[in-house]
Design a protein around this motif. Sequence first.
Motif, PDB file in Angstrom:
ATOM      1  N   MET A 191      43.439  26.653  39.186  1.00  0.00           N
ATOM      2  CA  MET A 191      42.289  27.542  39.329  1.00  0.00           C
ATOM      3  C   MET A 191      42.568  28.871  38.628  1.00  0.00           C
ATOM      4  SD  MET A 191      40.247  28.496  42.854  1.00  0.00           S
ATOM      5  CE  MET A 191      41.017  30.053  43.285  1.00  0.00           C
ATOM      6  N   PRO A 192      42.326  28.935  37.309  1.00  0.00           N
ATOM      7  CA  PRO A 192      42.496  30.210  36.603  1.00  0.00           C
ATOM      8  C   PRO A 192      41.326  31.148  36.915  1.00  0.00           C
ATOM      9  CG  PRO A 192      41.644  28.557  35.102  1.00  0.00           C
ATOM     10  CD  PRO A 192      41.890  27.858  36.413  1.00  0.00           C
ATOM     11  N   ILE A 193      41.639  32.423  37.084  1.00  0.00           N
ATOM     12  CA  ILE A 193      40.616  33.424  37.366  1.00  0.00           C
ATOM     13  C   ILE A 193      40.497  34.359  36.166  1.00  0.00           C
ATOM     14  CG2 ILE A 193      39.932  35.316  38.896  1.00  0.00           C
ATOM     15  CD1 ILE A 193      41.371  33.926  41.158  1.00  0.00           C
ATOM     16  N   PHE A 194      39.266  34.543  35.712  1.00  0.00           N
ATOM     17  CA  PHE A 194      39.003  35.378  34.550  1.00  0.00           C
ATOM     18  C   PHE A 194      38.099  36.544  34.939  1.00  0.00           C
ATOM     19  CE2 PHE A 194      39.613  31.006  32.942  1.00  0.00           C
ATOM     20  CZ  PHE A 194      40.718  31.217  32.127  1.00  0.00           C
ATOM     21  N   ASP A 195      38.179  37.605  34.154  1.00  0.00           N
ATOM     22  CA  ASP A 195      37.412  38.825  34.386  1.00  0.00           C
ATOM     23  C   ASP A 195      36.226  38.842  33.423  1.00  0.00           C
ATOM     24  OD1 ASP A 195      36.420  41.427  34.473  1.00  0.00           O
ATOM     25  OD2 ASP A 195      38.385  42.344  34.708  1.00  0.00           O
ATOM     26  N   VAL A 196      35.008  38.786  33.957  1.00  0.00           N
ATOM     27  CA  VAL A 196      33.824  38.721  33.100  1.00  0.00           C
ATOM     28  C   VAL A 196      33.666  39.976  32.246  1.00  0.00           C
ATOM     29  CG1 VAL A 196      32.202  39.704  34.775  1.00  0.00           C
ATOM     30  CG2 VAL A 196      31.363  38.079  33.067  1.00  0.00           C
ATOM     31  N   ILE A 197      34.170  41.120  32.717  1.00  0.00           N
ATOM     32  CA  ILE A 197      34.045  42.359  31.968  1.00  0.00           C
ATOM     33  C   ILE A 197      35.100  42.464  30.876  1.00  0.00           C
ATOM     34  CG2 ILE A 197      34.005  44.879  32.139  1.00  0.00           C
ATOM     35  CD1 ILE A 197      31.673  43.508  33.535  1.00  0.00           C
TER      36      ILE A 197
ATOM     37  N   SER B 249      46.941  40.316  35.585  1.00  0.00           N
ATOM     38  CA  SER B 249      46.789  41.383  36.569  1.00  0.00           C
ATOM     39  C   SER B 249      45.403  42.019  36.467  1.00  0.00           C
ATOM     40  CB  SER B 249      47.863  42.454  36.354  1.00  0.00           C
ATOM     41  OG  SER B 249      47.775  42.980  35.033  1.00  0.00           O
ATOM     42  N   ASN B 250      44.897  42.448  37.603  1.00  0.00           N
ATOM     43  CA  ASN B 250      43.616  43.164  37.712  1.00  0.00           C
ATOM     44  C   ASN B 250      42.377  42.306  37.502  1.00  0.00           C
ATOM     45  OD1 ASN B 250      44.813  45.649  38.341  1.00  0.00           O
ATOM     46  ND2 ASN B 250      45.046  46.189  36.188  1.00  0.00           N
ATOM     47  N   VAL B 251      42.508  40.972  37.532  1.00  0.00           N
ATOM     48  CA  VAL B 251      41.302  40.135  37.472  1.00  0.00           C
ATOM     49  C   VAL B 251      40.705  39.938  38.861  1.00  0.00           C
ATOM     50  CG1 VAL B 251      41.996  38.866  35.400  1.00  0.00           C
ATOM     51  CG2 VAL B 251      42.569  37.940  37.658  1.00  0.00           C
ATOM     52  N   GLY B 252      41.415  40.410  39.888  1.00  0.00           N
ATOM     53  CA  GLY B 252      40.927  40.246  41.261  1.00  0.00           C
ATOM     54  C   GLY B 252      41.420  38.979  41.912  1.00  0.00           C
ATOM     55  N   LYS B 253      42.576  38.503  41.482  1.00  0.00           N
ATOM     56  CA  LYS B 253      43.106  37.230  41.977  1.00  0.00           C
ATOM     57  C   LYS B 253      43.373  37.278  43.488  1.00  0.00           C
ATOM     58  CE  LYS B 253      47.063  36.118  40.233  1.00  0.00           C
ATOM     59  NZ  LYS B 253      47.974  36.242  41.401  1.00  0.00           N
ATOM     60  N   SER B 254      44.083  38.302  43.931  1.00  0.00           N
ATOM     61  CA  SER B 254      44.387  38.412  45.357  1.00  0.00           C
ATOM     62  C   SER B 254      43.134  38.648  46.183  1.00  0.00           C
ATOM     63  CB  SER B 254      45.396  39.545  45.591  1.00  0.00           C
ATOM     64  OG  SER B 254      46.649  39.216  45.040  1.00  0.00           O
ATOM     65  N   SER B 255      42.175  39.377  45.610  1.00  0.00           N
ATOM     66  CA  SER B 255      40.923  39.621  46.334  1.00  0.00           C
ATOM     67  C   SER B 255      40.144  38.329  46.535  1.00  0.00           C
ATOM     68  CB  SER B 255      40.066  40.639  45.564  1.00  0.00           C
ATOM     69  OG  SER B 255      40.707  41.893  45.510  1.00  0.00           O
ATOM     70  N   VAL B 256      40.097  37.488  45.505  1.00  0.00           N
ATOM     71  CA  VAL B 256      39.417  36.189  45.619  1.00  0.00           C
ATOM     72  C   VAL B 256      40.094  35.345  46.688  1.00  0.00           C
ATOM     73  CG1 VAL B 256      38.933  34.002  44.440  1.00  0.00           C
ATOM     74  CG2 VAL B 256      38.490  36.155  43.270  1.00  0.00           C
ATOM     75  N   LEU B 257      41.422  35.298  46.652  1.00  0.00           N
ATOM     76  CA  LEU B 257      42.154  34.489  47.627  1.00  0.00           C
ATOM     77  C   LEU B 257      41.963  35.006  49.046  1.00  0.00           C
ATOM     78  CD1 LEU B 257      45.510  33.512  45.900  1.00  0.00           C
ATOM     79  CD2 LEU B 257      43.883  31.981  46.983  1.00  0.00           C
TER      80      LEU B 257
END
Length: 380
Positions: free
Chosen positions: A74-80, A171-179
């Motif tokens: 599950m890769p997390i990407f930053d739309v911005i 870093s800073n894509v919000g990975k921990s926040s999503v989890l």
Amino acid sequence: MKIRKCVGCGEILQSDDENKLGYIPYEKLLHASDAICKRCFRLKNYNELPDEKDEKKNYLIELKEIINTVDLVMPIFDVIDLESSMTTEILDLIEGKNIIAILNKVDLLPKSMPMTDISSWFKEIINGENVFPLDICMVSSKKSFGIKGIIKKIYNLSNKKDIKVLVLGVSNVGKSSVLNKLLGKEKLTVSKFSGTTKKATKNLVKFKEKNIYFYDTAGLIPDGRLSELLPKNKADKLVFAKEIRNTKFNIKKDQILMFSNLMYMKSNENIELDIFVSPKVKLHLTNMDKYKDLIDRVDLFNILDKEELDTYFDNNEFVEENIVLEKGYDLSISGLGFIKQIRGKFDVNMIYPKSVKIKERISIDRNNRKKIDMEEELLW
């Protein structure tokens, strides 16, 4: 004593040496159920900066050890800041794997951009990198939008009772926040600073009759981000944690648009642009003569102090690049934001630190933009 790990960063907890990773007072080590180390406690409560960065080599070694043992990635990407979150290392790791791609921070985009357009745009870009997700989830970890859909899609994509999912991202894509949203509580350390998670951690979510284990790993610090060139206590001013500002500019030929005093662009044509950056980045339109007087004005731009600004210019080689974009394309500036062209010919000279990655990309609303252009041509 049983080995215990910090639920924030994954380090083995110890009470012997306060100067080493994983330190926690002995009383808390004995009695706290969801114990976090001193480092994570300081990060979470005081935003105190860590002293070290994760080495990219160690990060990749750990990922390669885990990735072949899981059922889904599950890769997390930053739309911005998509380009910096879609690094070569991550793309190489996920190519050919069973993946659910997460596009985070969609709430920061203007409401005029439909989710269907955002999804199609992202799919076209990631497919162009030879990565073909089983599914795509567009989410906002801040507003909990789309979070429940992730669990349901994982549940439907595997027939196993115990499902292992590797979560990765820069870093800073919000990975921990999503989890944290997936886990239903603030278990992982969330910080605006890079390199928060230090070791792989395993977290369980029960959904219906299945157990879903999320393996969280350290965030890769990518190359090419403007934010990484600033002192750690100032880099967060460029991070899109809460909102992004989009500002329209009508720029005349030979005018200068300053991105605070970090970089600037000179327009070679009359053009209308929409600039998407952090609210703390001051955008200032001027001419070349005034620019030279403004570049050292730390009081005007309020990001770097005089000493930090001098260091920034001394440590970075600046280049000037002429960039011409076709209609239907935006310009992404890694670690800063992106520029969307509205009207006129996009022909600019960008003056920026050489190490910063600047890349043209398909516009999110390219199809809608073409429709508007056709309507305007008919009116004329």
